[in-house]
Scaffold this motif. Structure first.
Motif, PDB file in Angstrom:
ATOM      1  N   ILE A  45       0.843  -1.196   0.000  1.00 52.30           N
ATOM      2  CA  ILE A  45       0.000   0.000   0.000  1.00 52.30           C
ATOM      3  C   ILE A  45       0.881   1.250   0.000  1.00 52.30           C
ATOM      4  CG2 ILE A  45      -1.702   1.294   1.331  1.00 52.30           C
ATOM      5  CD1 ILE A  45      -2.750  -1.456   2.314  1.00 52.30           C
ATOM      6  N   TYR A  65     -10.924   4.975  -1.891  1.00 49.75           N
ATOM      7  CA  TYR A  65     -11.339   3.990  -0.917  1.00 49.75           C
ATOM      8  C   TYR A  65     -10.867   2.610  -1.350  1.00 49.75           C
ATOM      9  CZ  TYR A  65     -14.438   7.903   0.101  1.00 49.75           C
ATOM     10  OH  TYR A  65     -14.916   9.149   0.372  1.00 49.75           O
ATOM     11  N   LEU A  66     -10.408   1.831  -0.381  1.00 54.92           N
ATOM     12  CA  LEU A  66      -9.902   0.484  -0.634  1.00 54.92           C
ATOM     13  C   LEU A  66     -10.667  -0.482   0.272  1.00 54.92           C
ATOM     14  CD1 LEU A  66      -7.637  -1.078  -2.190  1.00 54.92           C
ATOM     15  CD2 LEU A  66      -6.207  -0.762  -0.149  1.00 54.92           C
ATOM     16  N   CYS A  75     -13.360  -0.599   6.102  1.00 50.71           N
ATOM     17  CA  CYS A  75     -13.508  -0.218   4.690  1.00 50.71           C
ATOM     18  C   CYS A  75     -13.890   1.245   4.517  1.00 50.71           C
ATOM     19  CB  CYS A  75     -14.547  -1.098   4.003  1.00 50.71           C
ATOM     20  SG  CYS A  75     -14.059  -2.829   3.838  1.00 50.71           S
ATOM     21  N   THR A 240     -13.461  -3.224  -5.517  1.00 51.82           N
ATOM     22  CA  THR A 240     -12.337  -3.186  -4.580  1.00 51.82           C
ATOM     23  C   THR A 240     -11.690  -1.815  -4.451  1.00 51.82           C
ATOM     24  OG1 THR A 240     -10.843  -3.823  -6.368  1.00 51.82           O
ATOM     25  CG2 THR A 240     -11.756  -5.605  -5.019  1.00 51.82           C
ATOM     26  N   PHE A 241     -12.114  -0.860  -5.262  1.00 51.88           N
ATOM     27  CA  PHE A 241     -11.496   0.464  -5.194  1.00 51.88           C
ATOM     28  C   PHE A 241     -12.425   1.471  -5.828  1.00 51.88           C
ATOM     29  CE2 PHE A 241      -7.979   3.323  -4.792  1.00 51.88           C
ATOM     30  CZ  PHE A 241      -7.950   4.127  -5.926  1.00 51.88           C
ATOM     31  N   ILE A 260      -2.960   0.673  -9.814  1.00 47.07           N
ATOM     32  CA  ILE A 260      -4.038  -0.068  -9.171  1.00 47.07           C
ATOM     33  C   ILE A 260      -3.942  -1.554  -9.518  1.00 47.07           C
ATOM     34  CG2 ILE A 260      -5.802   0.256 -10.969  1.00 47.07           C
ATOM     35  CD1 ILE A 260      -6.383   0.343  -7.171  1.00 47.07           C
TER      36      ILE A 260
END
Lengths: 271, 72
Positions: A45, A65-66, A75, A240-241, A260
């Motif tokens: 990360i 956001y991840l 989250c 997921t993102f 990403i």
């Protein structure tokens, strides 16, 4: 050790510190999100943060956001400003989401409030996007609420219906920009980079149109749905993102995709 | 898609109530303006030990979404 007659040397050197020094913003995220405990995860990360900064992408982001940590409390964090407040665009979730290490998945009614008001963004210099791991279609992935009586500018991203298209409007009530794609499983960026310039990117493939801006949508942006007159028209995709920011150059989009993809690959959740 | 039917009063009273620090109850009207609550399996587990646990007793009913209205 004796180096000469009558002289000795004592080793007084201190142990070399092996503490990892993270990027300050990454470190703040790790402090906030206590679900991240693995050094390897933190390194991956951290590399993501550094890469986005190196590519000139990070400074264009209002929020990202991840959501790959298995519960709402982990989250919810905005990686750009991981403070537990609405002003920091920390998420609140409706019920209806399923959380896993593979992403978050709505049930067709669920959404997350970013508290980021589309009205605070620049009408002709904004972007948003999502990393979708699902092929289901015809659903809204992000949008700023529209209510009857609002200025006539819609902002949403719709991914992949049965014909394999995706559609977008950003601050316009002009025709929806639609185009055919293989499926909804990809990294998508939708942006308006000018008063008559919208682009859609599916991974690194670019689609453009000249739909003119009309008015800014004036409500908060939701993840997972576009809310019209109080009804959420929502997604069932595994994602997921997500991000919201300013528009990017083609080079920046390619770099963003590469960054990403590297991150998703590390976590084993790449497309 | 299935959800739990609640009364208008229940929807008004419970809309926006948090079941934990980050998750709130949200009610959606169907094509007949009947209010529905949708809970994932995780929500059901989380809500079981809250004052809202009684909502789990509501049986599931089929939900028909309102069509997107014509946009001006």
């Amino acid at each position: 050790m004796r180096i000469a007659r009558g002289i000795s040397v004592t080793n007084t050197s201190k142990p070399i510190s092996t503490a990892i020094v993270y990027d300050a913003d990454a470190a703040a995220y790790f402090t906030a999100n206590t679900a991240i405990t693995s050094t390897a995860d933190k390194t991956a990360i951290n590399d993501f943060y550094l890469g986005l900064k190196n590519d000139g992408i990070y400074t264009k982001l209002n929020a990202m956001y991840l959501p790959i940590w298995g519960n709402s409390s982990s989250c919810k964090w905005n990686l750009v400003n991981p403070v537990d407040s609405e002003a920091a665009y920390r998420l609140n979730f409706t019920t209806g989401w399923t959380y896993s290490n593979g992403g978050i998945q709505g049930n067709g009614s669920a959404y997350a409030n970013t508290f980021l008001n589309n009205n605070d963004l620049v009408i002709n210099d904004m972007s948003f996007g999502v990393y979708s791991r699902s092929t289901s279609g015809g659903e809204n992935e992000l949008g700023a609420d529209f209510n009857t009586g609002n200025p006539l500018g819609y902002t949403y991203l719709n991914l992949g219906d049965t014909g394999g298209t995706f559609g977008v409007r950003i601050n316009t009530n002009g025709a929806e920009f639609t185009t055919n794609v293989t499926n909804a499983k990809a990294f998508y960026i939708a942006q308006r980079s000018g008063s008559s310039s919208q682009q859609l990117f599916r991974n690194t493939t670019k689609y453009s149109n000249t739909v003119t801006q009309t008015f800014k949508s004036i409500n908060t942006i939701k993840l997972g749905a576009w809310i019209v007159n109080g009804t959420p028209y929502a997604s069932t995709k595994l994602c997921t993102f997500y991000f919201i920011g300013k528009s990017f150059s083609d080079t920046e989009v390619n770099n963003f995709y590469n960054r990403i993809t590297t991150l998703m690959t590390y976590f084993g959740i790449q497309n | 898609m299935e959800g739990r039917i609640v009364t208008n009063q229940q929807a008004q009273d419970l809309q926006g109530q948090f079941i934990d620090n980050d998750t709130f109850l949200n009610f959606v009207q169907d094509i007949n303006d009947v209010y529905f609550l949708f809970l994932s399996e995780q929500d059901e587990a989380d809500i079981a030990n809250t004052p809202y646990a009684y909502l789990l007793e509501i049986p599931l009913s089929p939900f028909v979404q309102k069509p997107l209205p014509p946009l001006p």
